[in-house]
Structure formats: C-alpha cells, structure tokens
Design an enzyme around this catalytic site. Structure first.
Site, short mmCIF file in Angstrom:
data_model
loop_
_atom_site.label_atom_id
_atom_site.label_comp_id
_atom_site.label_asym_id
_atom_site.label_seq_id
_atom_site.Cartn_x
_atom_site.Cartn_y
_atom_site.Cartn_z
CE LYS A 68 14.59 -9.58 -11.62
NZ LYS A 68 15.04 -8.97 -10.45
CG ASN A 102 1.82 -0.04 4.11
OD1 ASN A 102 1.51 -1.21 3.90
ND2 ASN A 102 3.03 0.43 3.90
N GLY A 103 -0.08 -1.98 6.26
CA GLY A 103 0.29 -2.92 7.32
C GLY A 103 -0.85 -3.90 7.56
CD1 TRP A 140 0.01 -5.42 -4.04
CD2 TRP A 140 0.04 -6.46 -2.06
NE1 TRP A 140 0.56 -6.67 -4.22
CE2 TRP A 140 0.58 -7.32 -3.04
CE3 TRP A 140 -0.03 -6.91 -0.74
CZ2 TRP A 140 1.06 -8.61 -2.73
CZ3 TRP A 140 0.44 -8.18 -0.44
CH2 TRP A 140 0.97 -9.01 -1.43
CB CYS A 161 -0.87 0.04 1.25
SG CYS A 161 -1.89 -1.42 1.41
NE ARG A 218 4.56 2.01 -1.00
CZ ARG A 218 5.46 1.95 -0.01
NH1 ARG A 218 6.61 2.54 -0.16
NH2 ARG A 218 5.19 1.33 1.12
CE LYS A 238 11.79 -1.65 -6.38
NZ LYS A 238 12.60 -2.59 -7.19
O1 M6R Z 1 13.67 -4.43 -0.87
P1 M6R Z 1 14.24 -5.78 -0.73
O2 M6R Z 1 15.57 -5.93 -1.40
O3 M6R Z 1 14.31 -6.24 0.71
O4 M6R Z 1 13.24 -6.74 -1.48
C1 M6R Z 1 13.40 -8.13 -1.48
C2 M6R Z 1 12.52 -8.77 -2.52
O5 M6R Z 1 11.18 -8.50 -2.25
C3 M6R Z 1 12.86 -8.28 -3.93
O6 M6R Z 1 14.20 -8.49 -4.25
C4 M6R Z 1 11.98 -9.01 -4.97
O7 M6R Z 1 12.32 -10.35 -5.02
C5 M6R Z 1 12.10 -8.33 -6.34
N1 M6R Z 1 10.80 -8.17 -6.91
C6 M6R Z 1 12.88 -9.11 -7.33
O8 M6R Z 1 12.94 -8.49 -8.56
#
Ligand code: M6R
Length: 611
Positions: free
Chosen positions: A487, A102-103, A76, A2, A27, A606
């Site tokens: 990816k 958010n949470g 979200w 969110c 996000r 994100k």
């Molecule tokens: O912000 P962070 O690096 O802690 O996030 C970890 C994962 O959520 C993040 O790397 C996720 O796997 C990505 N969408 C990969 O592209």
C-alpha cells in the site's frame, strides 16, 4: 488498463464519451482520445497525451465535435510510449476505420511487416494500428466480413470498438480475453470496458463473452459468435448499485472514501451469510465428500489479493488442518503445478478480470481442479468461469490502491474457513460460535480505528520523509505487513519491503541504519515476545520503530517502540482485518504529505488486463 466507451444514440456523442471516459479514469491511463462521426465532418478523431482534461480542453468539453455516434478510449501504454500518435483511436490509412482496443495483439510485428511490404504506412508504434490497417485491407464493402477476417488473423487479447465511416449508423465490438460490456438504452446503446462508464444512462447491461461480436445501432444490439456469425441471445443483468457509489461523496480521494466504507462493506459481505448462528454460503456446491478427499488447496491471486491469500493460509490451515499453497497467479501457470480432480483452487480477484489470475484459473481447470473464486465485480470473467463464486459485497472500488476489497476478501475467507471446518468436523461448536460472534463485531472495531485516524495522520507526519521503510511481523502479522508495505509503496513511491521478522538476521538487517523506519507488527499475541526481540535488534542499530499491536499489549510495546498504535483486541485469526486499517491510513497520509496522486499512482492500473 485501457478504458473503452462507445455510444450510438440521438444526443451529441462527444460529451457523453468524455463523461464515460472520466468514469474509467480509475483504471489507469496516460493518454486519451475520441472518434465521432458526423455527416458534415466525417470521422473526426481527437487525441492527446496526458490527463483526460487535456483532451477535454482541446474539444471544449465535446462542444467542438459534432455527431451522435462515436468511440472513446483511455490508453495505458504497452507498445509505444504515451504520446498523441500512440493514443487511440487508431485510424486506417484511408481514414475509413477508427479502432479502440484494450489488450495486446501478440503477432502485430509480423502483421505489420506484411502490411508494410504491401506499402501500408504506419504512423504509431502501437500493436493496435495493425487492426485498423487490416480492416482496410480486407474491406470489400462488408464491415462484418472484414472484421471476421481480421479476428481470424490476429493473436492475443482484445476488447475492440470499431466505427466505419461507410456505416455510421452502427458501432461494432469484439472481445477475446479483455472485458467488454454492452449497455441497453431507449434509442441509444453503449459499449464499455465496465459498467461505471454507462451507469448514468442505463443499468441494463450484458457481458460480452470471448469470441463474440456485437453490432450496436440506435435501436438495438445484436450479438454474434465468431467466426460463423451465428446470432447469440444474451442474458441481461441489472446493475444494482447507485452512481453515487462510484463518486467521491465529499472526500478528497476515492481511497479515503473506500477506507471509511470498510465497516459497511465488511458487514454487507458477512451479514446475509450468517443465519441462526451458522455460516450459509448460498450457491456454494462443495460438500463433505470433496473436502474430505481434497488433496491440495491452492490459493491463486495477484497483488493485494495475493496478500489476502497469505493471511488465508494461516487461517485455513489452522481451521481445516489441510496444507494450503499460496501462489502468485503469474507464476502458477508456468510452474507445472500438481493438480488433480481432487484439487481445489481458491482464486481471489477484486476486478475479476486480472489476466494473470484468469489464465491461472483456466490452467487449474484444464488440469482438473475445481475452482472457487472470491470476486467483487459481478459478472466479471473470473466469476463466470469459476465452478463456484462468492462475491464480496464491497460495491465499486475506484482507487487503484485496494482497501475495502482487501477487507471484504478477508471476510469471505473467514466464512469459507468456518464453513469448510464445520463440514470437515475440524472445529468444535464452542470455537465455531466464538469466532462467528467475534466476526460480527469486526465492523464496529474497524469503525473505532477509523475514528482515531488523526493518530495515524500524526505518525505519518513524523515519518513521511523516510527514504526506506521496512515492515516486519510474524505469522499473520507478516501477511498483513506485506499488504501494508505494498500500500505504502504503490501510492507514496517510498521504497518499502515486508519481512518475516525472524528472517531479518539472515541478510536484510544489514540495511538497517540510523533513520531507517521499521513498522513492527506485534498484534499476534502468541509471538509478541519473539517479535519484540526483533524490534530490539533493529532499534539497537538505529532504526525508528513505529509499532502496531493490540490494546492489551500497547503499554508493553511502548517500552521499546518510538510510537505505537493499538487496535482493539480480537480473536487472533481475525487480527488482519483490524491491523490492515491503520496501515492503509498510514500509506494514505504519507502519500498525501508527499503530494502524490493518490487515486491514480504513476504507472499503475486498477484492472491489469495485459500479461
Ligand atoms: O483485481 P485483482 O484483485 O485481481 O487485482 C490484483 C492486483 O492487481 C491488485 O490487488 C493490486 O495489487 C492493487 N493495486 C493493490 O492495491
């Protein structure tokens, strides 16, 4: 996850809120809403399932909603499907309070039952709605008093924005375990989930801490600590990047822009830390004594950051001659980890807000570990709660699929490896200098790969229709394969798995059939022949082979693989930094050819701020 934005000032709030929400779209969300107060209309709430554009169209870009104070939210979905009613703001029964959140309110079922027994009517399935009704329940004319009682009653994580129709000259924010920043302006102020939402208006921000409540008026912001409402003096920070860094700058997608930014991001991350032929890590206060006595080195992270950890394990074990354990953050906190005051936890996170990683960090510290984190977002919670932090100077990363953050995290890992190895005396002068020199050539080598991106585009055109894709590799090639596979699956929705090549014959090879695509990573020279044996095994069962190797081995690989892309040769330890780039491009072009929403893949966020 969110996104929250709140504005109080002298301009019409709705267009500002919509603009702020558009900056938070990255996000991840599935519905959006705004609440704006005006003398004529009172508290007006408009919400809509789907893209922000749907909401914006409903209110004609904000022109239909008047008032100079309001809240906006992108949701979200966690509790309750994406829908108009479940979108935020959630409103109390008497219409006096509008709340964005958010949470997760973990005890919402119990609170809801109690309130329903008292006759309160709920309209949504969200956990957030209990906050709005509780505010009404506790309200006796003093919003802060009511909010304090609500915060005492709810359990879980929250970043909250509250507007009360009785006090329309203020906005209230509260935080526990979910990020919230405050933006200071001249005659206006903001609250938001992150700085991207406010940077167009102000660079003067502060980060709300857990257990703090902020009251925003047009002329100032006062922060208090919960529950006794003692005033808190907050440290201000200046955001030092330009708004253009969070815009597409002529690219069709943020992901491609961020892939192309990698040479610069890598250079920005390493250059200031290499002085007179040595790695200098300012602010890192870990000395020979701690390193010498270190009993365990955990790397803790999620998703792509975890994949950096996988590559780091090979690098750090080789350089430091200490065993390194890479742990998924979501597992670490529940696995009864063996931690002492001689343990180092290396925590990796782009956002610095991933809740699993944050919880694991807290657990590691509680058990006595020293925490060193690698973080991209300055001032984020993980950065602030670590003993030492090394920032990746990648600039804002907007695409859900991380690219430049992965690359810069790796860059910091190399620096840490060299720095610690020198302190421990596990590396000779010649090797140290050789790796450091080569490290500084990596940005140019990445650039050379990017200049050949059409070759990857062509490979993608051959394989974008495959239903299932395997990535195989050994040693660091395996670690990079994990990232390539993630990816691809996250943005193209193709089923994909990464395997240590030697493991195939222990089960997975049964899935290989004519037409299966195997992406074979064979850049790690020492194991080239071994990897090629695995390639022959899958090829003889009908797989198509897309090979990835170094320029010096390209001709060898072409004898077996259907199609080969070669990266420049480099020091073996640094190969992941080059290998990952064609894999990012491959995922991008495959997703593009399949018509996927590249920057906002379905179901993903994100910054994952709920468990
Ligand atoms: O912000 P962070 O690096 O802690 O996030 C970890 C994962 O959520 C993040 O790397 C996720 O796997 C990505 N969408 C990969 O592209």
């Amino acid at each position: 996850m969110c996104g929250i934005v709140g504005y109080i000032g002298r301009e019409e709030a709705a267009p500002i809120l919509l603009e702020g929400l558009s900056r938070l779209e990255y996000r991840g969300y599935d519905s959006a809403g705004i609440a704006v107060w005006s003398r004529e209309d009172g508290l007006r709430v408009v919400k809509a399932k789907g893209r922000l554009q749907v909401l914006s169209d409903l209110v004609h870009g904000g022109a239909d909603v008047h008032g100079t104070v309001g809240l906006g939210h992108t949701r979200w979905a966690t509790h309750g499907e994406p829908s108009d009613v479940n979108a935020h703001p959630q409103v109390s029964g008497d219409g006096r309070f509008a709340v964005v959140h958010n949470g997760i309110i973990e005890n919402y079922v119990e609170i809801r039952e109690v309130l329903e027994a008292k006759g309160v009517k709920f309209t949504s399935q969200t956990d957030t709605e209990v906050v709005a009704h509780l505010l009404e329940y506790y309200y006796r004319g003093d919003v802060m008093e009511a909010l304090t009682k609500v915060l005492h009653r709810v359990e879980g994580a929250y970043a909250l924005g509250v507007i009360c129709a009785d006090c329309p000259d203020q906005l209230i924010a509260a935080r526990k375990d979910s990020p919230l920043i405050l933006g200071y302006g001249d005659g206006f102020n903001f609250l938001a989930s992150d700085v991207t939402a406010v940077i167009k208006y102000t660079r003067d921000v502060c980060y709300l801490d857990d257990g703090e409540i902020a009251v925003l008026t047009r002329d100032g912001i006062q922060v208090y600590s919960h529950p006794y409402l003692l005033p808190v003096e907050k440290e201000h920070h200046q955001v030092n990047w330009e708004i253009s860094a969070a815009e597409k700058g002529g690219y069709e997608h943020f992901m491609m822009k961020e892939i192309m930014e990698q040479p610069k991001a890598f250079r920005d991350t390493i250059s200031p830390r290499i002085q007179n032929g040595r790695v200098v890590l300012e602010g890192l206060d870990i000395g020979e004594e701690f390193l010498g006595d270190m009993d365990r080195l955990y790397i803790i992270a999620c998703g792509s950051s975890y994949h950096v950890g996988m590559a780091a394990k090979y690098t750090l074990e080789r350089l430091l001659r200490k065993s390194v354990e890479v742990t998924l953050a979501s597992e670490f906190r529940y696995c009864d980890p063996i931690v002492t005051d001689k343990t180092l936890a290396l925590v990796i996170s782009q956002s610095g807000e991933t809740i699993d990683t944050l919880a694991a960090l807290r657990e590691a510290r509680r058990l006595g570990a020293r925490v060193l984190s690698i973080v991209n977002v300055v001032g984020s919670t993980i950065a602030r709660e670590s003993d030492d932090v090394l920032y990746t100077w990648a600039g804002p990363e907007i695409a859900v699929a991380t690219t430049k953050a992965y690359s810069t995290q790796l860059a910091v890992v190399y620096l840490i490896g060299l720095y610690f190895a020198q302190k421990l005396g596990t590396i000779g002068r010649e090797e140290y200098t050789g790796i450091l020199d080569e490290l500084q050539r990596i940005p140019d080598k990445i650039q050379r790969i990017l200049e050949r991106k059409e070759e990857i585009q062509y490979a993608a055109s051959l394989y974008f229709n495959h239903a299932s894709i395997f990535f195989i590799g050994r040693n660091i090639d395996y670690a990079v394969g994990m990232e390539g596979s993630l990816k691809l699956k996250e943005i193209s929705y193709i089923h994909s798995e990464a395997y240590a090549a030697g493991e195939l014959k222990h089960g997975t090879i049964s899935l290989i059939e004519p037409g299966t695509l195997v992406v074979a990573l064979a850049s790690y020279g020492k194991l080239f022949e071994k990897l090629m044996s695995n390639v022959v095994e899958v090829k003889s069962r009908g797989a198509d082979i897309l090979g990835l190797t170094t320029e010096s081995r390209k001709a060898d690989m072409e004898k077996t693989a259907d199609h080969v892309f070669a990266v420049p040769d480099t020091h073996p330890m640094l190969l992941p930094s080059l290998d990952v780039v064609p894999l990012q491009l491959f995922a991008y072009y495959v997703a593009l050819m399949r018509g996927c929403d590249i920057d906002k893949p379905r179901n993903l966020a994100k910054s994952v701020t709920v468990e």
